[in-house]
Design an enzyme around this catalytic site. Structure first.
Site, PDB file in Angstrom:
ATOM      1  N   CYS A 169       0.842  -1.197   0.000  1.00 56.97           N
ATOM      2  CA  CYS A 169       0.000   0.000   0.000  1.00 56.97           C
ATOM      3  C   CYS A 169       0.873   1.242   0.000  1.00 56.97           C
ATOM      4  O   CYS A 169       2.097   1.158   0.070  1.00 56.97           O
ATOM      5  CB  CYS A 169      -0.948  -0.011   1.197  1.00 56.97           C
ATOM      6  SG  CYS A 169      -0.078  -0.124   2.754  1.00 56.97           S
ATOM      7  N   ARG A 198      -8.331   0.045   7.916  1.00 58.12           N
ATOM      8  CA  ARG A 198      -9.661   0.633   7.739  1.00 58.12           C
ATOM      9  C   ARG A 198     -10.560   0.337   8.947  1.00 58.12           C
ATOM     10  O   ARG A 198     -11.749   0.059   8.813  1.00 58.12           O
ATOM     11  CB  ARG A 198     -10.343   0.102   6.462  1.00 58.12           C
ATOM     12  CG  ARG A 198      -9.628   0.538   5.215  1.00 58.12           C
ATOM     13  CD  ARG A 198     -10.477   0.303   3.989  1.00 58.12           C
ATOM     14  NE  ARG A 198      -9.606   0.048   2.867  1.00 58.12           N
ATOM     15  CZ  ARG A 198      -9.704  -1.003   2.061  1.00 58.12           C
ATOM     16  NH1 ARG A 198     -10.672  -1.861   2.223  1.00 58.12           N
ATOM     17  NH2 ARG A 198      -8.861  -1.163   1.094  1.00 58.12           N
ATOM     18  N   ASP A 250     -15.083  -0.952   4.538  1.00 61.99           N
ATOM     19  CA  ASP A 250     -14.394   0.063   5.324  1.00 61.99           C
ATOM     20  C   ASP A 250     -15.202   0.339   6.587  1.00 61.99           C
ATOM     21  O   ASP A 250     -16.424   0.450   6.519  1.00 61.99           O
ATOM     22  CB  ASP A 250     -14.316   1.351   4.464  1.00 61.99           C
ATOM     23  CG  ASP A 250     -13.281   2.336   4.952  1.00 61.99           C
ATOM     24  OD1 ASP A 250     -13.230   2.580   6.164  1.00 61.99           O
ATOM     25  OD2 ASP A 250     -12.536   2.876   4.113  1.00 61.99           O
ATOM     26  N   ARG A 262     -13.967   2.857   8.875  1.00 64.84           N
ATOM     27  CA  ARG A 262     -13.294   3.997   9.504  1.00 64.84           C
ATOM     28  C   ARG A 262     -14.265   5.105   9.890  1.00 64.84           C
ATOM     29  O   ARG A 262     -13.984   5.912  10.741  1.00 64.84           O
ATOM     30  CB  ARG A 262     -12.215   4.563   8.579  1.00 64.84           C
ATOM     31  CG  ARG A 262     -10.961   3.749   8.615  1.00 64.84           C
ATOM     32  CD  ARG A 262      -9.956   4.255   7.608  1.00 64.84           C
ATOM     33  NE  ARG A 262     -10.389   4.002   6.239  1.00 64.84           N
ATOM     34  CZ  ARG A 262      -9.684   4.358   5.173  1.00 64.84           C
ATOM     35  NH1 ARG A 262      -8.548   4.984   5.325  1.00 64.84           N
ATOM     36  NH2 ARG A 262     -10.119   4.089   3.964  1.00 64.84           N
TER      37      ARG A 262
HETATM   38 ZN    ZN Z   1      -1.344   0.743   4.272  1.00 65.98          ZN
END
Ligand code: ZN
Length: 430
Positions: A270, A303, A341, A343
């Site tokens: 990432c 996340r 996700d 978050r």
């Molecule tokens: Zn990451």
């Protein structure tokens, strides 16, 4: 057991939490006299009242849960192991913030700040009378100064992208910062409103989905403030913190969600660490231009799905038929976690309002969810700054393509369906 614990136990006789009285001290009924009221959003600290999450004097508690977020469990372990006296009160001598934040008008604007205590750094000052009267009031925010030294910043110095000025950046590559640690403090009626559910439903689900961890969520509707057992936030400020509240001073900001694998260990699947260090470089340059820089770092690993889920998803992505492709990027997360996700950026802008921010001139983020949450909360955003292509690791191309196709900001072309089907990620054994 570690020897240090043994040594502590020998000087402080072990405490046997429940055997001394023979019963468990329930929190699910009113404790008695002495609990101070909280008027969330009141204009002054005196009217608002202190957040008292102490476990030392239960009659004084006016919240659900206790301090230190997830670390409250370690505190309980320390008491259980006899290493910590349960009646220990923090000595706050010399712990005052190095920089005073606020108070700002946003602190008392209805519904503006619902997930942190704006007075949390100032308790020793604004609640000195209550502290003197014996209330165990703990700061939920701490503010200090530091030098941060990162290899990417040193490299930027060596390549001439950054210049040392001895004020914001030393010749050795140390950036001078003010940093703040923030624990979550949730005002339940307004948190429920942010998520479009009733407070009753929010309380019941929080109770049930934590395995019944906090009975007061359902038994004490008079307690409206919750200290949730989750990670908080850390802020790194480059330049004068007071300038954050001045919309005429250029503000460069990034809101970064924790990714231990990349941020700390340099995993290349990432773009998290390259984006973080790029943002720090932008913040230093911004401060040197006469502006101010801000990195707001949230403990929302993977996340907010956690690292175990994240690693399961990595395997699922790399083992699927056709290899690691951008068109399956979100689907693989959803297969494992049930959602893409968790978050929930709805609470994220609170920290900007705590800092008095009204305008972010340069937002170093491509996330449409963060952009929408910030602008939706009434903060103006000028320019959006994307990560330069050369900083994207090869294996992270899958994530970047998937995010751009899903609506993340990019000044360049959005990959089409054919492009998203191409396997760009490494195999597990490569
Ligand atoms: Zn990451």
């Amino acid at each position: 057991m570690p020897t240090s614990t043994g040594a502590a136990a020998s000087t402080n006789p072990p405490l046997h939490p429940s055997s001394s009285t023979g019963h468990i001290r329930l929190t699910s009924h009113a404790g008695g006299f002495g609990a101070l009221p909280i008027h969330w959003g009141a204009t002054t600290a005196a009217e608002r009242g202190p957040v008292v999450g102490t476990t030392t004097k239960r009659a004084h508690r006016n919240v659900i849960g206790t301090h230190s977020g997830s670390y409250s469990v370690y505190r309980a372990l320390a008491v259980a192991a006899g290493a910590l006296k349960r009646e220990h009160k923090a000595d706050l001598t010399n712990t005052a913030p190095t920089d005073v934040i606020g108070p700002y008008p946003q602190w008392s604007e209805p519904g503006r700040i619902v997930s942190l205590d704006p007075w949390g750094a100032l308790v020793a000052d604004v609640f000195s009378a209550e502290l003197a009267a014996g209330y165990d009031i703990r700061p939920t925010i701490a503010i200090t100064k530091a030098h941060v030294i990162l290899p990417e910043v040193i490299e930027a110095l060596q390549k001439g992208r950054l210049k040392a000025d001895g004020k914001f950046l030393t010749a050795g590559g140390a950036a001078l910062v003010t940093k703040a640690a923030i624990e979550p403090v949730w005002y339940l009626p307004e948190v429920a409103r942010r998520f479009g559910c009733s407070e009753t439903d929010l309380r019941r689900v929080l109770f049930e989905e934590t395995g019944g961890m906090y009975p007061e969520l359902v038994t004490r509707s008079d307690l409206e403030v919750f200290l949730p057992p989750i990670g908080g936030q850390t802020l790194y400020i480059f330049g004068n913190p007071r300038d954050l509240a001045n919309p005429d001073v250029e503000l460069t900001a990034r809101i970064h969600d924790e990714c231990n694998g990349s941020d700390v260990f340099g995993s290349d699947i990432c773009t998290c660490r390259p984006y973080l260090t790029h943002a720090i470089e932008e913040c230093i340059q911004g401060a040197q231009r006469g502006g101010v820089g801000l990195i707001a770092y949230s403990r929302k690993e993977g996340r907010a799905l956690g690292e175990v889920t994240k690693f399961l998803v990595y395997n699922a992505r790399k083992r699927q038929v056709g290899g690691d492709t951008a068109d399956q990027y979100f689907a693989r997360t959803e297969c494992v976690a049930g959602v893409q996700d968790m978050r929930f950026q709805e609470l994220m802008p609170d920290v900007f309002h705590w800092l008095g921010i009204r305008k972010i001139h340069r937002l170093v983020s491509m996330s449409n969810m963060k952009f929408d949450a910030i602008t939706g909360s009434g903060i103006e955003i000028g320019e959006r700054v994307n990560i330069p292509d050369e900083l994207i690791p090869a294996d992270a191309r899958v994530e970047m393509d998937a995010k751009m196709a899903a609506g993340y900001f990019t000044p360049g072309p959005v990959p089409d369906a054919e492009e998203l089907k191409k396997a760009k990620g490494r195999g597990l054994s490569e």
